[in-house]
Design a protein around this motif. Structure first.
Motif, short mmCIF file in Angstrom:
data_model
loop_
_atom_site.label_atom_id
_atom_site.label_comp_id
_atom_site.label_asym_id
_atom_site.label_seq_id
_atom_site.Cartn_x
_atom_site.Cartn_y
_atom_site.Cartn_z
N LYS A 84 0.64 -1.11 -0.12
CA LYS A 84 -0.18 0.01 -0.01
C LYS A 84 0.69 1.22 0.00
O LYS A 84 1.89 1.31 0.71
CB LYS A 84 -1.00 0.03 1.26
CG LYS A 84 -1.82 -1.12 1.38
CD LYS A 84 -2.34 -0.69 2.81
CE LYS A 84 -3.39 -1.96 3.28
NZ LYS A 84 -4.04 -1.66 4.64
N SER A 89 -2.69 7.77 -7.40
CA SER A 89 -3.30 6.83 -7.86
C SER A 89 -2.98 6.68 -9.41
O SER A 89 -2.39 7.60 -10.09
CB SER A 89 -4.68 6.62 -7.47
OG SER A 89 -5.11 5.40 -7.71
N ASP A 91 -4.75 4.90 -13.35
CA ASP A 91 -6.00 4.45 -13.95
C ASP A 91 -5.65 2.83 -14.51
O ASP A 91 -4.92 2.72 -15.26
CB ASP A 91 -6.51 5.15 -15.17
CG ASP A 91 -7.83 4.41 -15.95
OD1 ASP A 91 -8.03 3.26 -15.31
OD2 ASP A 91 -8.29 5.02 -16.76
N ASP A 129 -4.50 -8.22 -7.41
CA ASP A 129 -5.69 -7.49 -7.24
C ASP A 129 -5.05 -5.94 -7.19
O ASP A 129 -4.31 -5.71 -6.12
CB ASP A 129 -6.74 -7.77 -6.08
CG ASP A 129 -7.27 -9.02 -6.49
OD1 ASP A 129 -7.90 -9.33 -7.57
OD2 ASP A 129 -7.23 -9.83 -5.57
N HIS A 131 -6.25 -1.68 -6.61
CA HIS A 131 -7.28 -0.84 -6.39
C HIS A 131 -6.60 0.43 -6.27
O HIS A 131 -5.49 0.38 -5.14
CB HIS A 131 -8.03 -1.20 -5.11
CG HIS A 131 -8.51 -2.64 -5.37
ND1 HIS A 131 -9.92 -2.78 -5.84
CD2 HIS A 131 -8.31 -3.87 -4.87
CE1 HIS A 131 -10.18 -4.01 -5.67
NE2 HIS A 131 -9.26 -4.60 -5.01
N GLY A 133 -7.59 4.89 -5.60
CA GLY A 133 -8.33 5.75 -4.61
C GLY A 133 -7.44 6.60 -4.19
O GLY A 133 -6.64 7.59 -4.67
N VAL A 136 -2.40 3.50 -3.83
CA VAL A 136 -2.68 2.15 -4.47
C VAL A 136 -2.47 1.24 -3.66
O VAL A 136 -1.52 1.07 -2.85
CB VAL A 136 -1.76 2.21 -5.76
CG1 VAL A 136 -1.99 0.81 -6.42
CG2 VAL A 136 -2.07 3.15 -6.79
N THR A 139 -2.75 -6.43 -4.08
CA THR A 139 -2.42 -7.42 -3.44
C THR A 139 -2.19 -8.56 -4.03
O THR A 139 -2.60 -8.94 -5.26
CB THR A 139 -4.04 -7.88 -2.81
OG1 THR A 139 -4.57 -6.78 -2.00
CG2 THR A 139 -3.84 -9.09 -1.97
#
Length: 163
Positions: A84, A89, A91, A129, A131, A133, A136, A139
């Motif tokens: 993390k 972040s 796209d 994975d 994500h 927001g 970043v 996982t």
């Protein structure tokens, strides 16, 4: 749903010289869990790539580099590594779209910018994975490779006792 057996947390500065600390840590954890050598090398490379992405991209527009939080979540059948950051972040769909096939005429830096790191992580790990927001979260999951045959099924000791 299976439960996490243990969680190990590590926080490092988002600087290239500390990525090796994460590699050493994941190597020790994966070895202790019984992963095979090749799997450990794959995990180390994927985790290093995730951390390097943070170093190269997450805090690019910030004067002071932030940190990288790494959580190693140990399950009965797998190891999950969560990387993390709280930086910029991106796209994920756009990166996947431009990653496409590798073109030999492009310089390596251009290839890396086209999403090679993402492709590498997805190739080396069983599941990836991502994500975005507020920063970043990546996982990375690697399942334990269990032997197909139960141990000692045809061991000499068992075979001789049935004669």
């Amino acid at each position: 749903m299976d439960q996490v057996k243990d969680v190990i947390e590590l926080t490092i500065p988002a600087k290239a010289q500390y990525v090796g600390v994460v590699r050493l840590t994941v190597s020790g954890i994966a070895s202790r869990l019984g992963f095979h050598y090749d799997d450990i090398e794959d995990i180390k490379l994927a985790v290093a790539e995730a951390c390097t992405n943070v170093v190269d991209h997450a805090y690019k527009e910030v004067e002071c580099a932030g940190g990288i939080n790494v959580h190693f979540r140990i399950f009965e059948d797998r190891l999950e590594i969560v990387v993390k950051d709280e930086g910029r972040s991106f796209d994920i769909r756009a990166v996947k779209e431009r990653s496409g096939p590798i073109e030999n005429h492009l310089p390596f830096t251009s290839i890396r910018e086209r999403g090679l790191g993402l492709h590498l992580m997805e190739t080396l790990m069983d599941q990836v994975d991502i994500h975005g927001g507020n920063g970043v979260v990546v996982t990375l999951t690697k399942f334990m490779q269990r032997d197909e045959v139960e141990r000692n099924v045809d061991s000499p000791a068992k075979t001789e006792s049935h004669r």
